[in-house]
Design a protein around this motif. Structure first.
Motif, PDB file in Angstrom:
ATOM      1  N   TYR A  27       0.835  -1.211   0.000  1.00  0.00           N
ATOM      2  CA  TYR A  27       0.000   0.000   0.000  1.00  0.00           C
ATOM      3  C   TYR A  27       0.867   1.257   0.000  1.00  0.00           C
ATOM      4  CZ  TYR A  27      -3.899  -3.067   1.314  1.00  0.00           C
ATOM      5  OH  TYR A  27      -4.846  -4.053   1.343  1.00  0.00           O
ATOM      6  N   ILE A  28       1.881   1.268   0.848  1.00  0.00           N
ATOM      7  CA  ILE A  28       2.772   2.434   0.915  1.00  0.00           C
ATOM      8  C   ILE A  28       3.519   2.601  -0.409  1.00  0.00           C
ATOM      9  CG2 ILE A  28       4.843   3.353   2.037  1.00  0.00           C
ATOM     10  CD1 ILE A  28       3.774   2.089   4.653  1.00  0.00           C
ATOM     11  N   SER A  29       3.963   1.500  -0.985  1.00  0.00           N
ATOM     12  CA  SER A  29       4.695   1.564  -2.255  1.00  0.00           C
ATOM     13  C   SER A  29       3.825   2.111  -3.379  1.00  0.00           C
ATOM     14  CB  SER A  29       5.220   0.182  -2.633  1.00  0.00           C
ATOM     15  OG  SER A  29       6.129  -0.269  -1.664  1.00  0.00           O
ATOM     16  N   PHE A  30       2.589   1.644  -3.454  1.00  0.00           N
ATOM     17  CA  PHE A  30       1.699   2.153  -4.495  1.00  0.00           C
ATOM     18  C   PHE A  30       1.352   3.618  -4.271  1.00  0.00           C
ATOM     19  CE2 PHE A  30       0.654  -2.437  -5.244  1.00  0.00           C
ATOM     20  CZ  PHE A  30       1.227  -2.486  -6.510  1.00  0.00           C
ATOM     21  N   LEU A  33       4.251   5.471  -5.567  1.00  0.00           N
ATOM     22  CA  LEU A  33       4.238   5.503  -7.040  1.00  0.00           C
ATOM     23  C   LEU A  33       3.279   6.578  -7.558  1.00  0.00           C
ATOM     24  CD1 LEU A  33       4.360   1.760  -8.157  1.00  0.00           C
ATOM     25  CD2 LEU A  33       6.053   3.527  -8.574  1.00  0.00           C
ATOM     26  N   ILE A  34       2.126   6.685  -6.939  1.00  0.00           N
ATOM     27  CA  ILE A  34       1.170   7.720  -7.350  1.00  0.00           C
ATOM     28  C   ILE A  34       1.742   9.103  -7.064  1.00  0.00           C
ATOM     29  CG2 ILE A  34      -1.097   8.708  -6.823  1.00  0.00           C
ATOM     30  CD1 ILE A  34      -2.061   5.775  -6.459  1.00  0.00           C
ATOM     31  N   LEU A  35       2.400   9.244  -5.903  1.00  0.00           N
ATOM     32  CA  LEU A  35       3.023  10.524  -5.563  1.00  0.00           C
ATOM     33  C   LEU A  35       4.141  10.866  -6.545  1.00  0.00           C
ATOM     34  CD1 LEU A  35       2.777  12.698  -3.383  1.00  0.00           C
ATOM     35  CD2 LEU A  35       4.506  11.477  -2.075  1.00  0.00           C
ATOM     36  N   THR A  36       4.821   9.859  -7.049  1.00  0.00           N
ATOM     37  CA  THR A  36       5.901  10.061  -8.015  1.00  0.00           C
ATOM     38  C   THR A  36       5.374  10.670  -9.317  1.00  0.00           C
ATOM     39  OG1 THR A  36       7.093   8.181  -7.088  1.00  0.00           O
ATOM     40  CG2 THR A  36       7.758   8.890  -9.265  1.00  0.00           C
ATOM     41  N   LEU A  37       4.126  10.328  -9.674  1.00  0.00           N
ATOM     42  CA  LEU A  37       3.539  10.899 -10.884  1.00  0.00           C
ATOM     43  C   LEU A  37       3.453  12.424 -10.811  1.00  0.00           C
ATOM     44  CD1 LEU A  37       0.610   8.386 -11.507  1.00  0.00           C
ATOM     45  CD2 LEU A  37       2.728   8.586 -12.808  1.00  0.00           C
ATOM     46  N   LEU A  44      11.627   8.834  -4.595  1.00  0.00           N
ATOM     47  CA  LEU A  44      10.341   8.205  -4.270  1.00  0.00           C
ATOM     48  C   LEU A  44      10.085   6.997  -5.161  1.00  0.00           C
ATOM     49  CD1 LEU A  44       7.962  11.250  -3.680  1.00  0.00           C
ATOM     50  CD2 LEU A  44       9.056   9.787  -1.993  1.00  0.00           C
ATOM     51  N   TYR A  45      10.453   7.103  -6.424  1.00  0.00           N
ATOM     52  CA  TYR A  45      10.270   5.991  -7.353  1.00  0.00           C
ATOM     53  C   TYR A  45      11.102   4.782  -6.929  1.00  0.00           C
ATOM     54  CZ  TYR A  45      10.201   3.287 -11.643  1.00  0.00           C
ATOM     55  OH  TYR A  45      10.058   2.274 -12.550  1.00  0.00           O
ATOM     56  N   ALA A  48       9.570   3.223  -3.865  1.00  0.00           N
ATOM     57  CA  ALA A  48       8.346   2.496  -4.200  1.00  0.00           C
ATOM     58  C   ALA A  48       8.662   1.142  -4.830  1.00  0.00           C
ATOM     59  CB  ALA A  48       7.490   3.340  -5.138  1.00  0.00           C
ATOM     60  N   VAL A  49       9.552   1.135  -5.794  1.00  0.00           N
ATOM     61  CA  VAL A  49       9.909  -0.125  -6.446  1.00  0.00           C
ATOM     62  C   VAL A  49      10.603  -1.060  -5.455  1.00  0.00           C
ATOM     63  CG1 VAL A  49      11.342  -1.163  -8.259  1.00  0.00           C
ATOM     64  CG2 VAL A  49       9.984   0.876  -8.751  1.00  0.00           C
ATOM     65  N   GLY A  50      11.454  -0.510  -4.624  1.00  0.00           N
ATOM     66  CA  GLY A  50      12.113  -1.326  -3.595  1.00  0.00           C
ATOM     67  C   GLY A  50      11.113  -1.937  -2.628  1.00  0.00           C
ATOM     68  N   GLY A  51      10.098  -1.186  -2.259  1.00  0.00           N
ATOM     69  CA  GLY A  51       9.058  -1.710  -1.376  1.00  0.00           C
ATOM     70  C   GLY A  51       8.274  -2.836  -2.012  1.00  0.00           C
TER      71      GLY A  51
END
Length: 134
Positions: A27-30, A33-37, A44-45, A48-51
């Motif tokens: 959930y935190i990773s997704f 990812l949305i915040l990265t947009l 942050l990217y 997210a991918v690491g998570g």
């Protein structure tokens, strides 16, 4: 389609699977990812991918006892945080009708009703009596 489900079920035999910690990391990773947009932040990217990689590593792991102990540690921290939050929430809700005093001797918290004027409070723990205005 059924064949794929059977293969996946056979693959997951002896593996840990998704638990509460893995789901929370996902959930935190997704969310990251949305915040990265919006922020276009490479940090942050990568987080997210690491998570996501970490949560799937946990799900496919065969070291069940280690993953279980990690999840139990997470659940303990989550329980402690929720417990403190609920206590804080109840204290705010209760502050309209009650006051909380600390015993001068043993520091025990004592809840008394508001609006009773000066009252004599007896500590239930050490039996010391003291006077306070409610």
């Amino acid at each position: 389609m059924e064949r794929w489900k059977e293969r996946m079920a056979r693959f997951m035999i002896g593996r840990y699977g998704m638990d509460q910690l893995s789901k929370m990391v996902n959930y935190i990773s997704f969310a990251l990812l949305i915040l990265t947009l919006f922020t276009h932040s490479m940090l942050l990217y990568i987080l997210a991918v690491g998570g996501i990689v970490y949560s799937y590593y946990r799900a496919f792991s065969r070291n069940i006892s280690k993953r279980y102990s990690e999840n139990q540690a997470y659940l303990k921290v989550k329980y402690d945080v929720l417990k403190r939050f609920n206590q804080w929430k109840m204290r705010i809700k209760d502050s309209k009708t009650h006051r909380i005093f600390k015993c001068p001797s043993c520091s025990q918290k004592i809840r008394v009703p508001r609006g009773k004027g000066k009252i004599l409070i007896k500590c239930p723990k050490c039996r010391i009596e003291f006077t306070r205005k409610s």
